[in-house]
Write a protein that holds these residues in place. Structure first.
Motif, mmCIF file in Angstrom:
data_model
loop_
_atom_site.group_PDB
_atom_site.id
_atom_site.type_symbol
_atom_site.label_atom_id
_atom_site.label_comp_id
_atom_site.label_asym_id
_atom_site.label_seq_id
_atom_site.Cartn_x
_atom_site.Cartn_y
_atom_site.Cartn_z
ATOM 1 N N TYR A 206 0.687 -1.259 0.282
ATOM 2 C CA TYR A 206 -0.107 0.100 -0.337
ATOM 3 C C TYR A 206 1.283 1.065 -0.149
ATOM 4 O O TYR A 206 0.543 2.215 -0.675
ATOM 5 N N ALA A 207 2.247 1.510 0.037
ATOM 6 C CA ALA A 207 3.010 2.719 1.070
ATOM 7 C C ALA A 207 4.074 2.010 -0.591
ATOM 8 O O ALA A 207 4.977 2.688 -1.099
ATOM 9 N N ASN A 208 3.421 1.667 -1.909
ATOM 10 C CA ASN A 208 4.038 1.384 -3.289
ATOM 11 C C ASN A 208 6.114 0.810 -2.823
ATOM 12 O O ASN A 208 6.686 1.294 -3.375
ATOM 13 N N GLU A 209 5.550 0.081 -2.230
ATOM 14 C CA GLU A 209 7.369 -0.735 -1.721
ATOM 15 C C GLU A 209 7.024 -1.894 -2.239
ATOM 16 O O GLU A 209 6.221 -2.893 -2.296
ATOM 17 N N LEU A 210 7.844 -2.714 -2.091
ATOM 18 C CA LEU A 210 8.379 -3.970 -3.203
ATOM 19 C C LEU A 210 8.050 -4.881 -2.002
ATOM 20 O O LEU A 210 9.356 -5.102 -1.315
ATOM 21 N N VAL A 211 7.405 -6.134 -2.008
ATOM 22 C CA VAL A 211 7.812 -6.747 -0.499
ATOM 23 C C VAL A 211 7.347 -8.379 -0.914
ATOM 24 O O VAL A 211 5.976 -8.364 -2.177
ATOM 25 N N THR A 212 7.675 -9.058 -0.024
ATOM 26 C CA THR A 212 7.315 -10.206 -1.086
ATOM 27 C C THR A 212 6.003 -10.934 0.818
ATOM 28 O O THR A 212 6.083 -10.491 1.824
ATOM 29 N N VAL A 213 5.399 -11.643 0.197
ATOM 30 C CA VAL A 213 3.996 -12.741 0.162
ATOM 31 C C VAL A 213 3.586 -13.530 -0.003
ATOM 32 O O VAL A 213 4.225 -13.873 -0.542
ATOM 33 N N PRO A 214 3.061 -13.835 0.920
ATOM 34 C CA PRO A 214 2.319 -15.668 0.510
ATOM 35 C C PRO A 214 1.649 -15.602 -0.584
ATOM 36 O O PRO A 214 1.156 -15.146 -0.879
ATOM 37 N N VAL A 215 1.815 -16.295 -0.910
ATOM 38 C CA VAL A 215 1.324 -17.100 -2.353
ATOM 39 C C VAL A 215 0.256 -18.576 -1.374
ATOM 40 O O VAL A 215 0.542 -19.600 -1.539
ATOM 41 N N VAL A 216 -0.951 -18.345 -2.410
ATOM 42 C CA VAL A 216 -2.588 -19.347 -1.935
ATOM 43 C C VAL A 216 -2.441 -20.728 -2.639
ATOM 44 O O VAL A 216 -2.106 -20.182 -4.172
ATOM 45 N N GLU A 217 -1.591 -21.431 -2.809
ATOM 46 C CA GLU A 217 -1.783 -22.628 -3.582
ATOM 47 C C GLU A 217 -3.120 -23.854 -3.691
ATOM 48 O O GLU A 217 -3.404 -23.347 -2.907
ATOM 49 N N GLY A 218 -2.586 -24.132 -5.417
ATOM 50 C CA GLY A 218 -4.311 -25.014 -5.288
ATOM 51 C C GLY A 218 -4.296 -23.838 -7.003
ATOM 52 O O GLY A 218 -4.311 -23.271 -7.825
ATOM 53 N N SER A 219 -5.693 -24.725 -7.336
ATOM 54 C CA SER A 219 -5.734 -23.729 -8.451
ATOM 55 C C SER A 219 -5.913 -23.370 -8.893
ATOM 56 O O SER A 219 -7.607 -22.635 -8.153
ATOM 57 N N ARG A 220 -5.993 -22.486 -9.798
ATOM 58 C CA ARG A 220 -7.020 -20.660 -10.186
ATOM 59 C C ARG A 220 -8.254 -20.998 -10.184
ATOM 60 O O ARG A 220 -8.873 -19.793 -9.533
ATOM 61 N N GLU A 221 -8.363 -22.092 -11.329
ATOM 62 C CA GLU A 221 -9.636 -22.562 -11.614
ATOM 63 C C GLU A 221 -10.407 -22.582 -10.485
ATOM 64 O O GLU A 221 -11.706 -21.778 -10.406
ATOM 65 N N GLN A 222 -10.299 -23.076 -9.451
ATOM 66 C CA GLN A 222 -11.639 -23.667 -8.362
ATOM 67 C C GLN A 222 -11.392 -22.320 -7.288
ATOM 68 O O GLN A 222 -12.426 -22.340 -6.786
ATOM 69 N N LEU A 223 -10.007 -21.788 -7.298
ATOM 70 C CA LEU A 223 -9.931 -20.607 -6.367
ATOM 71 C C LEU A 223 -10.878 -19.239 -7.345
ATOM 72 O O LEU A 223 -11.522 -18.961 -6.057
ATOM 73 N N TRP A 224 -11.789 -19.218 -8.050
ATOM 74 C CA TRP A 224 -12.173 -18.071 -8.708
ATOM 75 C C TRP A 224 -13.434 -18.561 -8.470
ATOM 76 O O TRP A 224 -13.981 -17.548 -7.990
ATOM 77 N N ARG A 225 -14.053 -19.937 -8.747
ATOM 78 C CA ARG A 225 -15.064 -20.078 -8.223
ATOM 79 C C ARG A 225 -15.249 -20.209 -6.600
ATOM 80 O O ARG A 225 -16.494 -20.005 -6.555
ATOM 81 N N ASP A 226 -14.511 -20.222 -5.536
ATOM 82 C CA ASP A 226 -14.592 -19.980 -4.585
ATOM 83 C C ASP A 226 -14.654 -18.483 -4.164
ATOM 84 O O ASP A 226 -16.055 -18.699 -3.378
ATOM 85 N N CYS A 227 -13.749 -17.851 -4.961
ATOM 86 C CA CYS A 227 -14.509 -16.749 -4.599
ATOM 87 C C CYS A 227 -15.758 -16.238 -5.078
ATOM 88 O O CYS A 227 -16.599 -15.359 -4.336
#
Length: 531
Positions: A206-227
């Motif tokens: 949010y402060a426009n700084e480059l940061v490392t963040v976790p990534v959720v594992e799993g099928s993106r197709e399924q995650l879209w459906r979860d959303c």
């Protein structure tokens, strides 16, 4: 999946032709978006689109209008009571790029039905609303439209909601979680969805700084459906959306990723605390930072370079939401203190973490210099033979071997007088201020005529607090002392026996420890470590 392409107006296109192009574009958007709908709901959605909730398209001619121009919008009902559905998608001829957004509103209506969508319709955002505008904590009518736009176009209004700058730039200015409750900003739920759909391990926060963040594992197709399942369940508030996302991640063992994921996009807190020593006194010279642990990985926020002042007060402008760790740095060492900030806490409300006890290794370092321990337990001790021995349980054990906060000692002697074995095993708290130790002393002797004598002593002391330390005779001394009746609570076990047998093994003399008069004025529990 066929990529959706918005209609682009070409100068000179006849209105009828443009209408046909937009109508086809709406169909393509719906045909594409249906893939993001959970399979269990897809058939009903298709039936409603082709039946009672079939859409109607309007294409107002803004380009030739002189005074009054239409805005792109979705009109769900003919009446304000939501009784008669209209499902009107309004795409002016100068806003052909808004198809994805308005189809998103339409799909939200279809998923919830007339009655379910009515509450959202009655809580529309004000005219001129935009991403980053406050007042949307419990008004999520725009979020499903942003979600559809993201699915179809890969961005929302040309911006990437997976980035922390999405909400910051939405209003054309710069805002901070310290001054504005980020949870209340329009687009926050879209950002929540994007945070679990994102595949990049680095983003601009949010402060426009480059940061490392976790990534959720799993099928993106399924995650879209979860959303979309979260949307279809009628979710109407940011906090509820977050709760459902957490449940989703818990089901796959990934809920620990949420604090680090959301802090980067603006769900961040600012905190204050007071560092104190083991006696509760303010401690200066301390620094700290927030840490979020995900398995063996750590996500760390910056520590403030300025140390705590004479009052022990210390503040951090960034802290993780939910459960995380305050890592405290003092005296060349660090310690982790678990802290939880409820998700219901506004980001622009300062959080007081209270008093934080700081573990110093200063006393532990002094203890590591010592090589022996004197057990002093002077008090009237009564034995079964009627005798009273005040100093019966006092011994000296060496050499001490330290391993971190634990220590052991073993001293064994065989000589003409008999066999001696003295042992000690114990530990101190991380700051060295609390002592737990058990010692034993055993002696055996064979005498003329087949007489055999054995004695056994054991004492267990727990929770004995530190008293003082000093240099005596050039050597380090660390003392743990309690006197009178107060000493009794720290002695959790005492035993002593004397056994003498003849050549045939028969007991000819025996007595054992019975009790201690803790109220006696001479009672003194003194455990002293010496160099």
């Amino acid at each position: 999946m066929k990529k959706f392409k918005p209609v682009r107006y070409k100068k000179g296109t006849a209105q009828a032709d443009l209408y046909a192009q937009i109508e086809q574009n709406v169909r393509e958007a719906a045909t594409t978006l249906i893939n993001a709908i959970p399979e269990s709901r897809r058939l009903q959605v298709q039936q409603d689109i082709n039946g009672s909730l079939s859409p109607v398209l309007y294409v107002p001619q803004n380009r030739s209008a002189y005074l009054f121009k239409s805005m792109p919008k979705y009109v769900p009902y003919w009446d304000s009571f939501g009784v008669i559905s209209q499902c009107a998608i309004v795409i002016p001829d100068d806003a052909t790029g808004s198809v994805a957004h308005e189809v998103g509103h339409y799909f939200h209506h279809v998923l919830l039905g007339n009655s379910g969508y009515l509450n959202f319709f009655r809580n529309v955002r004000p005219n001129g609303h935009h991403v980053g505008m406050a007042g949307a904590l419990n008004e999520l009518i725009e979020e499903p439209a942003y979600l559809a736009e993201y699915y179809l176009k890969g961005s929302v209004g040309g911006l990437g909601p997976e980035k922390g700058t999405f909400l910051t730039n939405g209003g054309g200015g710069s805002i901070s979680p310290m001054t504005v409750d980020y949870r209340d900003l329009e687009g926050m739920t879209m950002v929540l969805f994007a945070s679990i759909l994102r595949e990049d391990t680095e983003i601009r926060n949010y402060a426009n700084e480059l940061v490392t963040v976790p990534v959720v594992e799993g099928s993106r197709e399924q995650l879209w459906r979860d959303c979309y399942e979260i949307v279809a369940s009628g979710t109407s508030g940011v906090l509820t959306a977050r709760d459902k996302i957490e449940t989703l991640l818990q089901n796959s063992g990934q809920a620990a990723k949420l604090p680090a994921m959301l802090q980067a996009i603006g769900w961040s807190h600012h905190v204050v605390c007071r560092f104190v020593d083991g006696d509760g006194n303010p401690l200066s010279g301390v620094t700290a930072r927030a840490v979020s642990k995900v398995g063996t990985s750590e996500y760390r926020l910056p520590a403030r370079s300025r140390e705590s002042d004479d009052t022990g007060t210390y503040g951090l402008s960034e802290f993780f939401p939910g459960a995380s760790i305050l890592r405290v740095y003092y005296d060349g060492d660090s310690s982790d203190v678990p802290r939880t900030i409820p998700w219901t806490t506004p980001t622009n409300q300062q959080v007081d973490l209270g008093d934080i006890g700081v573990v110093s290794n200063e006393l532990l370092n002094k203890l590591h210099q010592t090589t022996r321990i004197d057990f002093g337990l002077n008090a009237p001790h009564t034995f079964s033979d009627g005798q009273n021995w005040d100093g019966h349980f006092e011994i000296l054990v060496w050499p001490l071997v330290w391993t971190g906060t634990s220590f052991t000692a073993r001293h064994e002697v065989d000589d003409v007088s008999g066999h001696y074995l003295m042992t000690a095993n114990g530990n101190v708290s991380a700051d060295g201020r609390i002592l737990n130790v058990e010692y034993s002393a055993d002696f055996s002797q064979d005498q003329t005529g087949g007489i055999h004598t054995e004695t056994h002593r054991r004492v267990n002391v727990a929770g004995l607090p530190y008293t003082e330390d000093y240099i005596g005779g050039g050597n380090r001394v660390v003392k743990y002392v309690k006197t009178g009746e107060e000493a009794e609570q720290y002695v959790v076990a005492m035993e002593s026996t004397f056994t003498q047998t003849d050549a045939g093994g028969s007991v000819i003399d025996f007595y054992e420890y019975v009790s201690t008069n803790w109220a006696a004025a001479t009672t003194d529990l003194d455990l002293t470590f010496r160099q």
